[in-house]
Enzyme design. Structure first.
Site, PDB file in Angstrom:
ATOM      1  N   LYS A 188       0.818  -1.184   0.000  1.00 58.97           N
ATOM      2  CA  LYS A 188       0.000   0.000   0.000  1.00 58.97           C
ATOM      3  C   LYS A 188       0.871   1.262   0.000  1.00 58.97           C
ATOM      4  O   LYS A 188       0.450   2.324  -0.389  1.00 58.97           O
ATOM      5  CB  LYS A 188      -0.847   0.043   1.281  1.00 58.97           C
ATOM      6  CG  LYS A 188      -1.812  -1.068   1.512  1.00 58.97           C
ATOM      7  CD  LYS A 188      -2.515  -0.747   2.863  1.00 58.97           C
ATOM      8  CE  LYS A 188      -3.279  -1.913   3.386  1.00 58.97           C
ATOM      9  NZ  LYS A 188      -3.842  -1.616   4.727  1.00 58.97           N
ATOM     10  N   GLY A 189       2.099   1.117   0.485  1.00 65.51           N
ATOM     11  CA  GLY A 189       2.924   2.276   0.818  1.00 65.51           C
ATOM     12  C   GLY A 189       3.232   3.207  -0.349  1.00 65.51           C
ATOM     13  O   GLY A 189       3.520   4.375  -0.145  1.00 65.51           O
ATOM     14  N   GLU A 227       7.883   1.917  -6.072  1.00 71.14           N
ATOM     15  CA  GLU A 227       8.008   1.446  -4.682  1.00 71.14           C
ATOM     16  C   GLU A 227       8.253   2.641  -3.769  1.00 71.14           C
ATOM     17  O   GLU A 227       8.899   3.622  -4.172  1.00 71.14           O
ATOM     18  CB  GLU A 227       9.182   0.452  -4.611  1.00 71.14           C
ATOM     19  CG  GLU A 227       9.494  -0.113  -3.244  1.00 71.14           C
ATOM     20  CD  GLU A 227       8.406  -0.996  -2.657  1.00 71.14           C
ATOM     21  OE1 GLU A 227       7.289  -0.507  -2.477  1.00 71.14           O
ATOM     22  OE2 GLU A 227       8.710  -2.166  -2.339  1.00 71.14           O
ATOM     23  N   ASP A 228       7.751   2.576  -2.552  1.00 67.60           N
ATOM     24  CA  ASP A 228       7.943   3.685  -1.606  1.00 67.60           C
ATOM     25  C   ASP A 228       9.386   3.762  -1.139  1.00 67.60           C
ATOM     26  O   ASP A 228      10.009   4.823  -1.169  1.00 67.60           O
ATOM     27  CB  ASP A 228       6.984   3.554  -0.405  1.00 67.60           C
ATOM     28  CG  ASP A 228       6.992   2.170   0.229  1.00 67.60           C
ATOM     29  OD1 ASP A 228       7.789   1.298  -0.193  1.00 67.60           O
ATOM     30  OD2 ASP A 228       6.197   1.950   1.166  1.00 67.60           O
ATOM     31  N   ASP A 245      14.690  -0.950   1.228  1.00 65.50           N
ATOM     32  CA  ASP A 245      15.345  -1.092   2.532  1.00 65.50           C
ATOM     33  C   ASP A 245      16.395  -2.207   2.410  1.00 65.50           C
ATOM     34  O   ASP A 245      17.487  -1.976   1.888  1.00 65.50           O
ATOM     35  CB  ASP A 245      14.252  -1.388   3.559  1.00 65.50           C
ATOM     36  CG  ASP A 245      14.743  -1.472   4.981  1.00 65.50           C
ATOM     37  OD1 ASP A 245      15.762  -0.868   5.304  1.00 65.50           O
ATOM     38  OD2 ASP A 245      14.090  -2.151   5.794  1.00 65.50           O
ATOM     39  N   LYS A 257      17.494   3.200   1.417  1.00 69.81           N
ATOM     40  CA  LYS A 257      18.392   3.153   2.583  1.00 69.81           C
ATOM     41  C   LYS A 257      19.565   2.250   2.214  1.00 69.81           C
ATOM     42  O   LYS A 257      19.528   1.044   2.477  1.00 69.81           O
ATOM     43  CB  LYS A 257      17.678   2.533   3.779  1.00 69.81           C
ATOM     44  CG  LYS A 257      16.539   3.319   4.353  1.00 69.81           C
ATOM     45  CD  LYS A 257      16.023   2.565   5.584  1.00 69.81           C
ATOM     46  CE  LYS A 257      14.713   3.061   6.067  1.00 69.81           C
ATOM     47  NZ  LYS A 257      14.152   2.233   7.152  1.00 69.81           N
ATOM     48  N   PHE A 292      13.867   4.739  10.704  1.00 70.13           N
ATOM     49  CA  PHE A 292      12.481   4.399  10.367  1.00 70.13           C
ATOM     50  C   PHE A 292      11.694   5.674  10.082  1.00 70.13           C
ATOM     51  O   PHE A 292      11.651   6.587  10.904  1.00 70.13           O
ATOM     52  CB  PHE A 292      11.829   3.609  11.502  1.00 70.13           C
ATOM     53  CG  PHE A 292      10.471   3.097  11.143  1.00 70.13           C
ATOM     54  CD1 PHE A 292      10.325   1.986  10.325  1.00 70.13           C
ATOM     55  CD2 PHE A 292       9.325   3.750  11.583  1.00 70.13           C
ATOM     56  CE1 PHE A 292       9.072   1.525   9.954  1.00 70.13           C
ATOM     57  CE2 PHE A 292       8.066   3.296  11.225  1.00 70.13           C
ATOM     58  CZ  PHE A 292       7.938   2.181  10.413  1.00 70.13           C
ATOM     59  N   VAL A 293      11.065   5.727   8.923  1.00 69.65           N
ATOM     60  CA  VAL A 293      10.313   6.926   8.529  1.00 69.65           C
ATOM     61  C   VAL A 293       8.847   6.589   8.245  1.00 69.65           C
ATOM     62  O   VAL A 293       8.511   5.447   7.911  1.00 69.65           O
ATOM     63  CB  VAL A 293      10.942   7.597   7.279  1.00 69.65           C
ATOM     64  CG1 VAL A 293      12.290   8.217   7.597  1.00 69.65           C
ATOM     65  CG2 VAL A 293      11.072   6.617   6.114  1.00 69.65           C
ATOM     66  N   ASP A 331       3.759   3.893   6.511  1.00 72.25           N
ATOM     67  CA  ASP A 331       2.994   3.780   7.750  1.00 72.25           C
ATOM     68  C   ASP A 331       3.820   3.253   8.917  1.00 72.25           C
ATOM     69  O   ASP A 331       4.871   2.628   8.737  1.00 72.25           O
ATOM     70  CB  ASP A 331       1.821   2.820   7.553  1.00 72.25           C
ATOM     71  CG  ASP A 331       2.288   1.359   7.504  1.00 72.25           C
ATOM     72  OD1 ASP A 331       3.207   1.054   6.712  1.00 72.25           O
ATOM     73  OD2 ASP A 331       1.761   0.541   8.271  1.00 72.25           O
ATOM     74  N   ARG A 338       0.225   7.228   6.994  1.00 72.36           N
ATOM     75  CA  ARG A 338       0.287   7.243   5.513  1.00 72.36           C
ATOM     76  C   ARG A 338      -0.190   8.569   4.943  1.00 72.36           C
ATOM     77  O   ARG A 338       0.255   8.988   3.884  1.00 72.36           O
ATOM     78  CB  ARG A 338      -0.606   6.132   4.929  1.00 72.36           C
ATOM     79  CG  ARG A 338      -0.145   4.726   5.228  1.00 72.36           C
ATOM     80  CD  ARG A 338      -0.935   3.742   4.355  1.00 72.36           C
ATOM     81  NE  ARG A 338      -0.872   2.377   4.839  1.00 72.36           N
ATOM     82  CZ  ARG A 338       0.123   1.529   4.621  1.00 72.36           C
ATOM     83  NH1 ARG A 338       1.175   1.922   3.937  1.00 72.36           N
ATOM     84  NH2 ARG A 338       0.087   0.294   5.093  1.00 72.36           N
TER      85      ARG A 338
HETATM   86  P1  5GP Z   1      12.756  -4.449   1.772  1.00 74.25           P
HETATM   87  O1  5GP Z   1      12.270  -5.709   1.131  1.00 74.25           O
HETATM   88  O2  5GP Z   1      13.517  -3.548   0.850  1.00 74.25           O
HETATM   89  O3  5GP Z   1      13.517  -4.702   3.046  1.00 74.25           O
HETATM   90  O4  5GP Z   1      11.459  -3.752   2.309  1.00 74.25           O
HETATM   91  C1  5GP Z   1      10.785  -2.779   1.664  1.00 74.25           C
HETATM   92  C2  5GP Z   1       9.496  -2.496   2.407  1.00 74.25           C
HETATM   93  O5  5GP Z   1       9.704  -2.395   3.831  1.00 74.25           O
HETATM   94  C3  5GP Z   1       8.974  -1.153   1.982  1.00 74.25           C
HETATM   95  O6  5GP Z   1       8.176  -1.247   0.835  1.00 74.25           O
HETATM   96  C4  5GP Z   1       8.211  -0.699   3.205  1.00 74.25           C
HETATM   97  O7  5GP Z   1       6.913  -1.223   3.157  1.00 74.25           O
HETATM   98  C5  5GP Z   1       8.953  -1.338   4.366  1.00 74.25           C
HETATM   99  N1  5GP Z   1       9.891  -0.366   4.982  1.00 74.25           N
HETATM  100  C6  5GP Z   1      11.231  -0.368   4.922  1.00 74.25           C
HETATM  101  N2  5GP Z   1      11.757   0.673   5.591  1.00 74.25           N
HETATM  102  C7  5GP Z   1      10.711   1.377   6.076  1.00 74.25           C
HETATM  103  C8  5GP Z   1      10.597   2.593   6.857  1.00 74.25           C
HETATM  104  O8  5GP Z   1      11.569   3.272   7.250  1.00 74.25           O
HETATM  105  N3  5GP Z   1       9.332   2.986   7.161  1.00 74.25           N
HETATM  106  C9  5GP Z   1       8.228   2.312   6.774  1.00 74.25           C
HETATM  107  N4  5GP Z   1       7.045   2.814   7.142  1.00 74.25           N
HETATM  108  N5  5GP Z   1       8.285   1.177   6.045  1.00 74.25           N
HETATM  109  C10 5GP Z   1       9.524   0.720   5.697  1.00 74.25           C
END
Ligand code: 5GP
Length: 186
Positions: free
Chosen positions: A55-56, A111-112, A115, A143, A164-165, A171, A177
């Site tokens: 959803k992000g 993608e939002d 990470d 990140k 963490f943001v 969210d 959100r």
């Molecule tokens: P990844 O697979 O890259 O570790 O995870 C990506 C997902 O983790 C993002 O689409 C998001 O939903 C969540 N995520 C990662 N870092 C953050 C953050 O700082 N804040 C929030 N709200 N969600 C995050």
């Protein structure tokens, strides 16, 4: 019922966790406009499908789509990623992209935040394997210090530290959100 959100100009509390302002809505809007222009130039001769990861990414995608002055389809996928005890995460498409929207199409995944890279390092190659003509990625935030799996980001808004943001679609347990800017956990 007690309100789970409390906002003052310099401090915000969501589910009892404190956040402070990190990025203003105006800063985000300016960068999104630049990305939109870049995408419009790059896709001038093909009609892309914007693949929005729920959803992000919804808030970012809504603004980005309107900054791209080209005919473009918008589709939505929902992915779940969990690591369990394995070092390689498992990524499941809870709402997948239909085959006819994948085969031979130019896909722009939105993608939002990237990470660890677990989600997209599985999802993007899967789209290529399913016959997409091209797969590119637009991410609002990245990140790099948190990365476990390499992910190439074609259109990046901002690199941020490993904090963490919330806000602008992101969210904390479903809250935050709808904040116009981005806030960071204290
Ligand atoms: P990844 O697979 O890259 O570790 O995870 C990506 C997902 O983790 C993002 O689409 C998001 O939903 C969540 N995520 C990662 N870092 C953050 C953050 O700082 N804040 C929030 N709200 N969600 C995050």
């Amino acid at each position: 019922m007690e309100n789970a959100t409390a906002v003052s100009s310099e401090r915000l509390t969501l589910h009892g966790k404190a956040f402070r302002p990190y990025m203003a809505a105006k800063t985000i809007a300016e960068r999104v406009a630049e990305l939109g222009q870049q995408i419009a130039r790059d896709y001038a001769h093909v009609e892309p499908v914007m693949v929005v990861v729920l959803k992000g990414s919804v808030v970012f995608a809504a603004d980005l789509a309107r900054a791209v002055s080209l005919p473009m389809e918008m589709e939505f996928v929902r992915l779940s990623s969990y690591s369990g005890t394995q070092s390689t995460g498992v990524v499941k498409a809870l709402q997948p992209l239909a085959d006819e929207l994948c085969e031979g199409r130019h896909l722009l995944v939105v993608e939002d935040i990237v990470d660890t890279g677990t989600t997209l390092s599985k999802f993007l190659p899967d789209l290529k394997a399913r016959g997409a003509a091209s797969v590119k990625l637009a991410a609002l935030l990245s990140k790099p210090d948190a990365r476990l799996h390499e992910v190439e980001i074609d259109y990046l808004g901002f690199e941020i530290p490993n904090d963490f943001v919330v806000g602008y679609g992101l969210d904390y347990d479903e809250l935050g959100r709808n904040l116009p800017g981005i806030w960071v956990a204290e």
